[in-house]
Design an enzyme around this catalytic site. Structure first.
Site, PDB file in Angstrom:
ATOM      1  N   CYS A   1       2.356   4.785  -6.935  1.00  0.00           N
ATOM      2  CA  CYS A   1       1.330   5.595  -6.266  1.00  0.00           C
ATOM      3  C   CYS A   1       1.844   6.183  -4.950  1.00  0.00           C
ATOM      4  O   CYS A   1       2.718   7.046  -4.982  1.00  0.00           O
ATOM      5  CB  CYS A   1       0.060   4.766  -6.113  1.00  0.00           C
ATOM      6  SG  CYS A   1      -1.398   5.814  -6.006  1.00  0.00           S
TER       7      CYS A   1
ATOM      8  N   HIS B   1      -1.403   1.861 -10.538  1.00  0.00           N
ATOM      9  CA  HIS B   1      -1.235   0.580  -9.833  1.00  0.00           C
ATOM     10  C   HIS B   1      -1.020  -0.580 -10.802  1.00  0.00           C
ATOM     11  O   HIS B   1      -1.979  -1.266 -11.155  1.00  0.00           O
ATOM     12  CB  HIS B   1      -2.497   0.297  -8.998  1.00  0.00           C
ATOM     13  CG  HIS B   1      -2.602   1.142  -7.779  1.00  0.00           C
ATOM     14  ND1 HIS B   1      -2.246   0.706  -6.528  1.00  0.00           N
ATOM     15  CD2 HIS B   1      -2.994   2.421  -7.634  1.00  0.00           C
ATOM     16  CE1 HIS B   1      -2.429   1.669  -5.643  1.00  0.00           C
ATOM     17  NE2 HIS B   1      -2.880   2.722  -6.294  1.00  0.00           N
TER      18      HIS B   1
ATOM     19  N   GLU C   1       0.069  -3.438 -10.296  1.00  0.00           N
ATOM     20  CA  GLU C   1      -0.219  -4.750  -9.679  1.00  0.00           C
ATOM     21  C   GLU C   1      -1.690  -5.123  -9.778  1.00  0.00           C
ATOM     22  O   GLU C   1      -2.051  -6.262  -9.513  1.00  0.00           O
ATOM     23  CB  GLU C   1       0.250  -4.746  -8.207  1.00  0.00           C
ATOM     24  CG  GLU C   1      -0.678  -4.062  -7.208  1.00  0.00           C
ATOM     25  CD  GLU C   1      -0.656  -2.534  -7.249  1.00  0.00           C
ATOM     26  OE1 GLU C   1       0.004  -1.950  -8.121  1.00  0.00           O
ATOM     27  OE2 GLU C   1      -1.333  -1.924  -6.400  1.00  0.00           O
TER      28      GLU C   1
HETATM   29  N1  GLN Z   1      -3.617   9.275  -2.067  1.00  0.00           N
HETATM   30  C1  GLN Z   1      -2.598   8.414  -1.525  1.00  0.00           C
HETATM   31  C2  GLN Z   1      -1.501   9.207  -0.831  1.00  0.00           C
HETATM   32  O1  GLN Z   1      -1.487  10.370  -0.889  1.00  0.00           O
HETATM   33  C3  GLN Z   1      -2.005   7.552  -2.601  1.00  0.00           C
HETATM   34  C4  GLN Z   1      -3.069   6.674  -3.192  1.00  0.00           C
HETATM   35  C5  GLN Z   1      -2.628   5.308  -3.590  1.00  0.00           C
HETATM   36  O2  GLN Z   1      -1.513   4.855  -3.289  1.00  0.00           O
HETATM   37  N2  GLN Z   1      -3.529   4.604  -4.212  1.00  0.00           N
HETATM   38  O3  GLN Z   1      -0.645   8.663  -0.229  1.00  0.00           O
END
Ligand code: GLN
Length: 185
Positions: A77, A167, A169
């Site tokens: 992410c 995610h 995890e």
């Molecule tokens: N929207 C976040 C970003 O731009 C990432 C979201 C997340 O890690 N759950 O960094």
């Protein structure tokens, strides 16, 4: 096997638990010097802008870039955004993985959702949790696309670098974490 988790911001504890559940040692990483001691590094989800500020505050960017040049790194992410060689509408951060990241790519209405996806070589139905997730808008030719959701790339591997939009995890499915730990061996 010692896997570091960048522990400046984001889903650190959850990743530490997942790595331990895979039978490896997990080390929270807060300084550049600690990178010397690990076999692979996990960049957690969270907020990439905040994480980048904390990386600069800890003066860790050059050491992270050097680490990612030769050692396995898994960006989840926000960690995907940090690892990408190109990020739409902003400068790249660690920048070693040859992908283009598009932040918050799944739109406001469907901010967060869970859906089963197929990840090549990992699982036929991995429970993927997306939270304000980025997508991989483009990959260079040598990059392996491992998962696609509705035409959008959500998991890819570039040599020793792995990234996913979701995610891992937050589920009990350890298959993707085990795949990364195998990359570290
Ligand atoms: N929207 C976040 C970003 O731009 C990432 C979201 C997340 O890690 N759950 O960094």
């Amino acid at each position: 096997m010692k896997i570091g988790v960048l522990a400046l911001q984001g889903a650190v504890t959850e990743h530490i638990k997942a790595i331990e559940a895979c039978g490896s040692e997990a080390v929270p990483i807060k300084t550049a010097a600690q990178l010397q001691d690990i076999d692979g590094l996990l960049l957690p989800g969270g907020e990439s802008t905040a994480m980048r500020r904390l990386i600069d505050y800890a003066n860790m960017l050059p050491a992270l870039q050097q680490f990612a040049e030769n050692k396995p790194v898994f960006g989840t992410c926000a960690g995907l955004i940090l690892l990408a060689s190109s990020v739409e509408e902003e400068e790249a951060h660690i920048g070693q993985m040859r992908i283009t990241a598009r932040r918050n790519a799944f739109g406001r209405q469907i901010d967060s959702f869970e859906t089963p996806i197929a990840i090549q070589g990992v699982s036929d139905h991995f429970p993927a949790v997306f939270i304000r997730a980025p997508k991989i808008a483009a990959v260079e030719e040598q990059v392996e696309v491992l998962a696609v959701l509705d035409g959008d790339i959500v998991c890819a591997r570039d040599r020793h670098l792995l990234a996913c939009s979701f995610h891992p995890e937050l589920t009990t499915d350890l298959s993707l974490m085990n795949y990364f730990i195998d990359m570290c061996k």
